[in-house]
Design a protein around this motif. Structure first.
Motif, short mmCIF file in Angstrom:
data_model
loop_
_atom_site.label_atom_id
_atom_site.label_comp_id
_atom_site.label_asym_id
_atom_site.label_seq_id
_atom_site.Cartn_x
_atom_site.Cartn_y
_atom_site.Cartn_z
N PHE A 80 0.86 -1.20 0.00
CA PHE A 80 0.00 0.00 0.00
C PHE A 80 0.89 1.24 0.00
N ALA A 81 0.45 2.29 -0.68
CA ALA A 81 1.11 3.60 -0.61
C ALA A 81 0.03 4.66 -0.57
N PRO A 82 0.24 5.75 0.18
CA PRO A 82 -0.79 6.79 0.28
C PRO A 82 -1.21 7.35 -1.08
N GLY A 112 -2.96 0.14 -5.29
CA GLY A 112 -2.72 0.11 -6.74
C GLY A 112 -1.28 -0.18 -7.08
N ASP A 113 -0.89 0.20 -8.29
CA ASP A 113 0.44 -0.11 -8.83
C ASP A 113 1.48 0.84 -8.25
N LEU A 114 2.30 0.34 -7.34
CA LEU A 114 3.33 1.17 -6.73
C LEU A 114 4.40 1.57 -7.72
N ALA A 115 4.55 0.81 -8.80
CA ALA A 115 5.59 1.12 -9.78
C ALA A 115 5.17 2.23 -10.74
N ALA A 116 3.91 2.66 -10.66
CA ALA A 116 3.41 3.65 -11.61
C ALA A 116 4.03 5.02 -11.41
N ALA A 117 4.41 5.36 -10.19
CA ALA A 117 4.98 6.67 -9.90
C ALA A 117 5.76 6.59 -8.60
N GLN A 166 6.55 7.09 -4.73
CA GLN A 166 5.68 7.02 -3.56
C GLN A 166 6.38 7.61 -2.35
N SER A 167 5.61 8.21 -1.44
CA SER A 167 6.19 8.80 -0.24
C SER A 167 6.64 7.75 0.75
N MET A 168 6.03 6.57 0.69
CA MET A 168 6.37 5.45 1.57
C MET A 168 5.67 4.21 1.06
N THR A 211 14.37 8.87 4.27
CA THR A 211 14.47 10.22 4.83
C THR A 211 14.95 11.22 3.78
N HIS A 212 15.24 10.74 2.56
CA HIS A 212 15.75 11.60 1.49
C HIS A 212 14.67 12.04 0.52
N GLY A 213 13.44 11.57 0.71
CA GLY A 213 12.37 11.94 -0.21
C GLY A 213 11.57 10.73 -0.64
N THR A 214 11.05 10.78 -1.86
CA THR A 214 10.16 9.73 -2.34
C THR A 214 10.93 8.47 -2.73
N LEU A 215 10.18 7.39 -2.88
CA LEU A 215 10.73 6.10 -3.30
C LEU A 215 10.29 5.81 -4.73
#
Length: 209
Positions: A102-104, A109-114, A116-118, A139-143
């Motif tokens: 899960f991602a916020p 959905g598809d985590l590989a689409a963009a 993610q913050s976590m 801690t450096h930003g998005t994944l």
């Protein structure tokens, strides 16, 4: 399972040591040291970096007093003579097939689409006795997670554009455990110092049950 990734290589485990046991209110720290090596389980990733990088990779697992977070800090030192550019640092995460990722930004959905913050997990409903969720954030930003399937994901959270001989790059992330998504997410938001609110409610069917 968690593997530190540097330049599409994983960090080996030539030695594992206890730097501090947490006595006296200090953080407890376990250190894993090794050299870059192929994963041997992901041929497409291993093909991206077929030659040794001559990196010394040190990962510290840090548990501070009275916290709900495990801090993971990886240092990569270029011990060779060559300068490497665009060195990606991240993780290979294997949450297990009983966990739904899960991602916020995309929900389940598809985590590989963009980016993610976590990334978090919730127990698959077909495993009703599992009440555990995991949370992971950089801690450096998005994944950026080009791999995200079947409870496994590969996330790149930081890119050092140039790592010359003798230089060291550091990458840090946070890991949490909770009974549900909210329980795993709140410690991450606190650790990242991001504001958040709590919404409560009640769900009923058409008959008011």
């Amino acid at each position: 399972e968690q593997f530190s990734i540097v330049g599409w290589k994983v960090g080996g485990a030539d030695s594992v040591s206890l730097l501090c046991d947490g006595n006296g209110g200090r953080p407890a720290v376990i250190r894993v040291e090794g050299r870059d090596q192929p994963s041997l389980i992901l041929p497409p990733i291993d093909a991206l970096s077929p030659r040794p990088l001559n990196f010394r990779i040190v990962t510290d697992y840090i548990l501070e007093p009275d916290t709900r977070l495990l801090r993971v800090r990886t240092s990569s030192t270029n011990e060779g003579t060559r300068t490497w550019s665009s060195v990606a640092m991240g993780d290979l995460l294997l949450f297990g097939s009983a966990n739904l990722m899960f991602a916020p930004e995309v929900g389940f959905g598809d985590l590989a689409a963009a980016s993610q913050s976590m990334v978090l997990t919730a127990a698959d409903p077909s495993f009703p006795l599992r009440h555990v969720s995991y949370g992971f954030a950089s801690t450096h930003g998005t994944l950026s997670m080009p791999i995200a399937e079947g409870g496994a994901t590969g996330g790149i959270g930081d890119t050092v554009h140039t790592l010359i001989a003798g230089n060291t790059a550091v990458y840090e992330r946070l890991f949490s455990v909770g009974r549900d998504l909210s329980g795993a997410m709140e410690p991450l938001l606190e650790g990242l110092e991001r504001p958040y609110g709590v919404v409560t409610g009640r769900v009923t069917d058409g008959a008011g049950d």
